[in-house]
Design a protein around this motif. Sequence first.
Motif, PDB file in Angstrom:
ATOM      1  N   GLN A  11      -4.964  -5.534   0.498  1.00  0.00           N
ATOM      2  CA  GLN A  11      -4.065  -5.895  -0.598  1.00  0.00           C
ATOM      3  C   GLN A  11      -2.643  -5.414  -0.338  1.00  0.00           C
ATOM      4  O   GLN A  11      -1.709  -5.875  -1.004  1.00  0.00           O
ATOM      5  CB  GLN A  11      -4.575  -5.333  -1.922  1.00  0.00           C
ATOM      6  CG  GLN A  11      -4.554  -3.816  -2.021  1.00  0.00           C
ATOM      7  CD  GLN A  11      -5.240  -3.313  -3.272  1.00  0.00           C
ATOM      8  OE1 GLN A  11      -6.293  -3.806  -3.656  1.00  0.00           O
ATOM      9  NE2 GLN A  11      -4.652  -2.324  -3.932  1.00  0.00           N
ATOM     10  N   GLU A  12      -2.453  -4.526   0.632  1.00  0.00           N
ATOM     11  CA  GLU A  12      -1.105  -4.023   0.915  1.00  0.00           C
ATOM     12  C   GLU A  12      -1.037  -3.452   2.321  1.00  0.00           C
ATOM     13  O   GLU A  12      -1.969  -2.787   2.780  1.00  0.00           O
ATOM     14  CB  GLU A  12      -0.701  -2.963  -0.105  1.00  0.00           C
ATOM     15  CG  GLU A  12      -1.702  -1.832  -0.264  1.00  0.00           C
ATOM     16  CD  GLU A  12      -1.462  -0.995  -1.504  1.00  0.00           C
ATOM     17  OE1 GLU A  12      -0.696  -0.027  -1.413  1.00  0.00           O
ATOM     18  OE2 GLU A  12      -2.047  -1.320  -2.554  1.00  0.00           O
ATOM     19  N   ILE A  13       0.072  -3.737   2.989  1.00  0.00           N
ATOM     20  CA  ILE A  13       0.262  -3.283   4.360  1.00  0.00           C
ATOM     21  C   ILE A  13       1.711  -2.830   4.533  1.00  0.00           C
ATOM     22  O   ILE A  13       2.644  -3.517   4.116  1.00  0.00           O
ATOM     23  CB  ILE A  13      -0.052  -4.407   5.377  1.00  0.00           C
ATOM     24  CG1 ILE A  13      -1.498  -4.894   5.218  1.00  0.00           C
ATOM     25  CG2 ILE A  13       0.205  -3.937   6.809  1.00  0.00           C
ATOM     26  CD1 ILE A  13      -1.843  -6.096   6.067  1.00  0.00           C
ATOM     27  N   ARG A  14       1.886  -1.669   5.109  1.00  0.00           N
ATOM     28  CA  ARG A  14       3.204  -1.203   5.506  1.00  0.00           C
ATOM     29  C   ARG A  14       3.604  -1.938   6.786  1.00  0.00           C
ATOM     30  O   ARG A  14       2.733  -2.207   7.610  1.00  0.00           O
ATOM     31  CB  ARG A  14       3.120   0.320   5.742  1.00  0.00           C
ATOM     32  CG  ARG A  14       4.458   1.021   5.970  1.00  0.00           C
ATOM     33  CD  ARG A  14       4.264   2.526   5.950  1.00  0.00           C
ATOM     34  NE  ARG A  14       3.365   2.961   7.020  1.00  0.00           N
ATOM     35  CZ  ARG A  14       3.766   3.282   8.256  1.00  0.00           C
ATOM     36  NH1 ARG A  14       5.023   3.198   8.572  1.00  0.00           N
ATOM     37  NH2 ARG A  14       2.888   3.671   9.151  1.00  0.00           N
ATOM     38  N   PRO A  15       4.852  -2.351   6.991  1.00  0.00           N
ATOM     39  CA  PRO A  15       6.073  -2.021   6.266  1.00  0.00           C
ATOM     40  C   PRO A  15       6.466  -3.028   5.183  1.00  0.00           C
ATOM     41  O   PRO A  15       7.563  -2.945   4.643  1.00  0.00           O
ATOM     42  CB  PRO A  15       7.113  -2.038   7.395  1.00  0.00           C
ATOM     43  CG  PRO A  15       6.645  -3.166   8.267  1.00  0.00           C
ATOM     44  CD  PRO A  15       5.149  -3.089   8.238  1.00  0.00           C
ATOM     45  N   TYR A  16       5.575  -3.967   4.861  1.00  0.00           N
ATOM     46  CA  TYR A  16       5.939  -5.018   3.907  1.00  0.00           C
ATOM     47  C   TYR A  16       5.926  -4.511   2.477  1.00  0.00           C
ATOM     48  O   TYR A  16       6.613  -5.074   1.614  1.00  0.00           O
ATOM     49  CB  TYR A  16       4.986  -6.206   4.079  1.00  0.00           C
ATOM     50  CG  TYR A  16       4.962  -6.685   5.508  1.00  0.00           C
ATOM     51  CD1 TYR A  16       6.055  -7.355   6.061  1.00  0.00           C
ATOM     52  CD2 TYR A  16       3.878  -6.396   6.340  1.00  0.00           C
ATOM     53  CE1 TYR A  16       6.058  -7.757   7.381  1.00  0.00           C
ATOM     54  CE2 TYR A  16       3.869  -6.803   7.663  1.00  0.00           C
ATOM     55  CZ  TYR A  16       4.960  -7.474   8.183  1.00  0.00           C
ATOM     56  OH  TYR A  16       4.971  -7.857   9.505  1.00  0.00           O
ATOM     57  N   LEU A  17       5.146  -3.469   2.221  1.00  0.00           N
ATOM     58  CA  LEU A  17       5.121  -2.804   0.925  1.00  0.00           C
ATOM     59  C   LEU A  17       5.230  -1.296   1.161  1.00  0.00           C
ATOM     60  O   LEU A  17       4.967  -0.816   2.276  1.00  0.00           O
ATOM     61  CB  LEU A  17       3.824  -3.140   0.184  1.00  0.00           C
ATOM     62  CG  LEU A  17       3.682  -4.595  -0.276  1.00  0.00           C
ATOM     63  CD1 LEU A  17       2.300  -4.830  -0.873  1.00  0.00           C
ATOM     64  CD2 LEU A  17       4.768  -4.985  -1.274  1.00  0.00           C
TER      65      LEU A  17
END
Length: 270
Positions: A11-17
């Motif tokens: 549901q979330e991945i760095r560096p996009y979030l």
Amino acid sequence: MESKRILYISQEIRPYLPETPISKNSLELPKKMNEAGHEVRVFMPRFGVINERRHQLHEVIRLSGMNIVINDMDQPLIIKVASVPQARMQVYFIDNEEYFKRKSTLVDDKKKMHKDNDERSLFFAKSVIETVRKLGWKPDIIHVHGWMCSAVPMYLKEFNSDDPHFSEAKIVYSLYNKTFDGQLGPNLSAGMKFDGVKETGHFDDPTFENLHKGAMEYCDAVVKAHAEVPEELISFAEEKGLPIFESTAEIDKAAFKEFYANVVAEDVTA
């Protein structure tokens, strides 16, 4: 372990979030497995707060254009992709104007959960599966991160167990600390029932804990990916007889390679 095809869904991945336990692991683990010679594919939602210009997202025309049915409503699916800086790895983004255009992720500016997170979750899960099928790619391992992806294991086992793209894949589910109270709306289980799921079980009462339990009903192994995973979830995994791999704060590449090898060999040890 010989080279494997590993599908990561988060549901979330760095560096996009911003960095969280999930976004950090969802970058570092695929990155390290990619470096180790495995063939990796990574999926996440294209939330409206993601700066497309800065991260150089672009639409994949050949994958876009499908409609995903959510509770008798056709929702257009758009697929975008970006390269992770200095990782030699791409991330696929699931996009839709209705569900992901807003400038927020899972909560609004008052920190309240979006009322349609139930439908957004289902759309994301079904969209990833359809996109992987359209890619013509056959994963050996499917590793899922975050409650928003909790419907993925059910849909893989309920509707895709005979599909050659997924029939031999092993499903790994990572558990993290609790991030919300209350529950999602009724359209998650309603959408599942519309699709033909006869017993929606834990998804009928979609609390944080029940979403994870619903996912674990269809998994082959579990990763304890955070020190503060609710004990209720660990106990549930133990009762189901699921192998539990306890990850460290920093991803241990060798340990995960061994864990994945055991998962594929159907001889997983905790």
